[in-house]
Design an enzyme around this catalytic site. Structure first.
Site, PDB file in Angstrom:
ATOM      1  N   PRO A   1       0.815  -1.222   0.000  1.00 44.53           N
ATOM      2  CA  PRO A   1       0.000   0.000   0.000  1.00 44.53           C
ATOM      3  C   PRO A   1       0.847   1.270   0.000  1.00 44.53           C
ATOM      4  CG  PRO A   1      -0.908  -1.604   1.526  1.00 44.53           C
ATOM      5  CD  PRO A   1       0.392  -2.172   1.053  1.00 44.53           C
ATOM      6  N   CYS A   2       0.356   2.273  -0.728  1.00 41.90           N
ATOM      7  CA  CYS A   2       1.155   3.476  -0.959  1.00 41.90           C
ATOM      8  C   CYS A   2       0.675   4.685  -0.170  1.00 41.90           C
ATOM      9  CB  CYS A   2       1.144   3.825  -2.447  1.00 41.90           C
ATOM     10  SG  CYS A   2      -0.512   4.192  -3.097  1.00 41.90           S
TER      11      CYS A   2
END
Length: 680
Positions: free
Chosen positions: A449-450
């Site tokens: 996840p960013c």
């Protein structure tokens, strides 16, 4: 890191990742007897045969064309080359004899550690100065890893392709550098390192900031005794060093297993599987993990043979470690006593349970005066399935005399009285591979996840990115790789992973792979460059264990201008940046190329499946109508697309009347932005 300054007209400007070489102002006199060549010069014919570029002019320098690297796809360019009077094979510096191909420390700027080089040429220039050509070694802090040099053994260096000329008196002292076999089993590798000051097992190149195997040649073999070491802690097989660092053909498999982390609906593994078929490899998405239950359900529907786990990645990692320990405790590694058939553990013994029902046929009713007895273990997880804030290893239990509605999750500590049932479950699970063990996975893919690096996050931790809980999944991703030791790794992420905090997290990712002795390569690609109707620039990180060939990135097929999106320090990783301007690339796709064949819909549309009602108008539309199995053999032929193909999910989210009125006010012409119509 210091950049190389143009100290003279002969100094070429190169990437800021290349260490600075001190070429001038060395506090020594080159006429000093402590710095001289030894013996007779090489015969003129031999010298000109070995170094023809040094004997093209009587001038001090000569501009020559240098061919670009075939692997990198770079174009030829001109550079200035010092011209030589003669060449030697030995030099004396401060009383020590240096031979060609010796390794040495080279003087750096004041206050900086000495550079490290291999002496690959000794010559006297037209100007009567004494020179050597250095092929440079990089420490971890000289590479893209620089912020995470502590991940790499201090004795480990990387051989580069960078070579240039330097005054002979820059050499400080000798250094003993050994070539060792790369090995993902770090314990075994440590045993193969001979007595030395430093060692190297990979090369480092600026193109895509690549760490890769070294191709052994006669020179390397003469410098390092050919040792035999274990390639993998799983295979326990020995190979000569030459075999260890090239692709081992006999280890190749036509069928490979894949673990998709942060899988979503499985798009990444689906695309990889389609691409693998084209290469003659059957890539099976065997396991998938995602925390979103709806994404997991969608993946199950499209990948019936995939073991889909709806859980956090950190719980999955803890489960993998606990499962490995259980298999070790029951001595199942290498066991020939495992059951022959595969089992569906969720449904095992459902038929047997029917025989245990009450006389009145009321399934699941309690049997009076009978102690609870485990009939079967059905599943395993790590976490807190009972929501009692007591995380740990849990098993799903089917109780004897009870039905599926009374199944419960029990901690492993509560199963101490039924070790045979536990062993039976682990044996069945090990055989059917409900969970991967180290060595079971050929390929791991995923995009951690960013949110922690995204520019939309106004609270990013600029000072300590890895302390941000939103970025911890990058550590989990790498920890899973370290535990399972796959053959290949592919990680995807947003460009901000290289922009945020000076690329701290991107550098960490490649540093972790290299610290685990994986080859690694960074690339940045825009989806639009490969025939998709959107720009969508993304960063990709390849990893390959030492026994495999490190994959290249595919070159673009469509014209897309991506220059303004590339961080300056990472220009080397933009895939296609060196493509010749005369290459015949296709025009970029626009929205019309993609959706012009779709039928109109209204706000009240309710059909999930319908006919297109039109023929495909573009190659993209013909391709997108194919079934998944037909995509591999698609040859851009109109006749290859069935005209009866159906359209799925062409239905908008139903808007309220107010929202629909706002949307209808957006002008239907080029230029309006998404915010038009939302003003108050």
């Amino acid at each position: 890191m210091a950049t190389k300054s143009k100290e003279s007209e002969n100094d070429e400007l190169i990437s800021p990742l290349v260490p600075t070489k001190r070429r001038k102002n060395v506090n020594r006199d080159t006429t000093n007897s402590d710095v001289c060549f030894v013996g007779k010069p090489l015969p003129d014919t031999e010298a000109s045969d070995r170094w023809p570029h040094r004997y093209q002019s009587k001038s001090k320098v000569k501009r020559v064309e240098v061919a670009g690297s075939k692997e990198e796809g770079s174009k030829s360019e001109e550079k200035e080359v010092l011209q030589a009077r003669c060449h030697y094979t030995q030099a004396m510096i401060d009383g020590s004899i240096y031979n060609l191909n010796d390794d040495a420390y080279v003087q750096a700027e004041d206050g900086k550690p000495n550079y490290i080089a291999r002496i690959i040429e000794l010559f006297e220039g037209i100007d009567r100065e004494l020179y050597f050509t250095a092929q440079w070694f990089y420490r971890a802090e000289d590479t893209v890893i620089k912020d995470h040099a502590e991940l790499i053994d201090k004795r480990r260096v990387f051989l580069s392709d960078i070579k240039d000329e330097n005054p002979l008196n820059c050499i400080v002292s000798k250094v003993k550098i050994a070539l060792v076999s790369p090995n993902v089993d770090l314990v075994t590798k440590e045993k193969t390192i001979p007595p030395c000051d430093l060692y190297y097992d990979m090369k480092y190149s600026l193109s895509y900031l690549t760490f890769a195997n070294i191709v052994i040649d006669n020179l390397e073999q003469s410098k390092t005794e050919r040792s035999r070491s274990s390639i993998s802690s799983d295979t326990k097989s020995n190979h000569p060093i030459g075999d260890a660092i090239v692709a081992i053909e006999e280890s190749k498999k036509s069928e490979m297993t894949l673990l998709d982390l942060y899988s979503g609906c499985g798009a990444m593994s689906t695309g990889l599987s389609i691409g693998a078929v084209i290469s003659g490899v059957k890539l099976l998405p065997r396991w998938a993990v995602d925390i979103n239950p709806h994404a997991c359900e969608s993946l199950r529907l499209n990948h019936a043979k995939t073991e889909v786990r709806n859980e956090a990645a950190e719980d999955f990692l803890a489960l993998l470690k606990a499962w490995t320990k259980l298999c070790e405790d029951f001595s199942l590694f290498g066991s020939d006593q495992l059951p022959e058939q595969n089992f569906d553990l969720e449904r095992a013994d459902d038929n047997d349970n029917d025989e245990e029902e009450d006389d009145d046929g009321d399934e699941g009713s309690m049997v009076p005066d009978v102690d609870f007895e485990v009939q079967n273990l059905l599943a395993v997880c790590y976490g807190d399935p009972n929501k009692i804030k007591k995380p740990g290893l849990y098993f799903k239990v089917r109780w004897k005399g009870y039905g599926s509605s009374e199944d419960t999750w029990e901690p492993i500590e509560g199963l101490s009285q039924c070790k045979e049932k536990l062993k039976e479950f682990v044996m069945k699970g090990c055989k059917s591979k409900i969970l991967p063990l180290p060595g079971d996975v050929d390929f791991i893919c995923g995009g951690p996840p960013c949110q922690g690096v995204s520019g939309f996050n106004r609270f990013r931790n600029q000072e300590a990115p890895l302390d941000d809980v939103k970025n911890r999944q990058l550590l989990v991703f790498m920890d899973i790789i370290e535990h399972l030791k796959p053959r290949y790794v592919l990680m995807e992420n947003v460009v901000d992973i290289l922009k945020f905090a000076g690329g701290f997290l991107g550098r960490y990712a490649i540093g972790r792979l290299v610290s685990m002795n994986y080859q690694a390569r960074l690339g940045m690609m825009a989806a639009g460059s490969y025939g998709l109707p959107q720009f969508r620039m993304r960063v990709f990180l390849w990893g390959a264990c030492p026994t495999e060939k490190l994959p290249q990135y595919p070159l673009p097929t469509h014209k897309v201008n991506a220059r303004k999106f590339i961080p300056n320090e990472f220009e080397e990783i933009h895939v296609g940046s060196v493509i010749d301007e005369h290459c015949m690339l296709q025009e970029a796709l626009c929205l019309e190329n993609t959706i012009s064949d779709l039928p109109p819909v209204t706000n009240d549309e309710s059909e999930d499946i319908r006919k297109y009602g039109t023929t495909a108008r573009t190659e993209f539309q013909r391709y997108i109508r194919l079934k998944r199995n037909d995509m591999v053999t698609y040859m851009a032929d109109v006749q290859s697309v069935p005209q009866t193909s159906m359209l799925y999910d062409h239905r908008p989210l139903k808007l309220s009347k107010d929202d629909l009125d706002r949307v209808c006010l957006i002008p239907k012409k080029k230029g309006p932005t998404w915010c038009v119509g939302w003003s108050r």
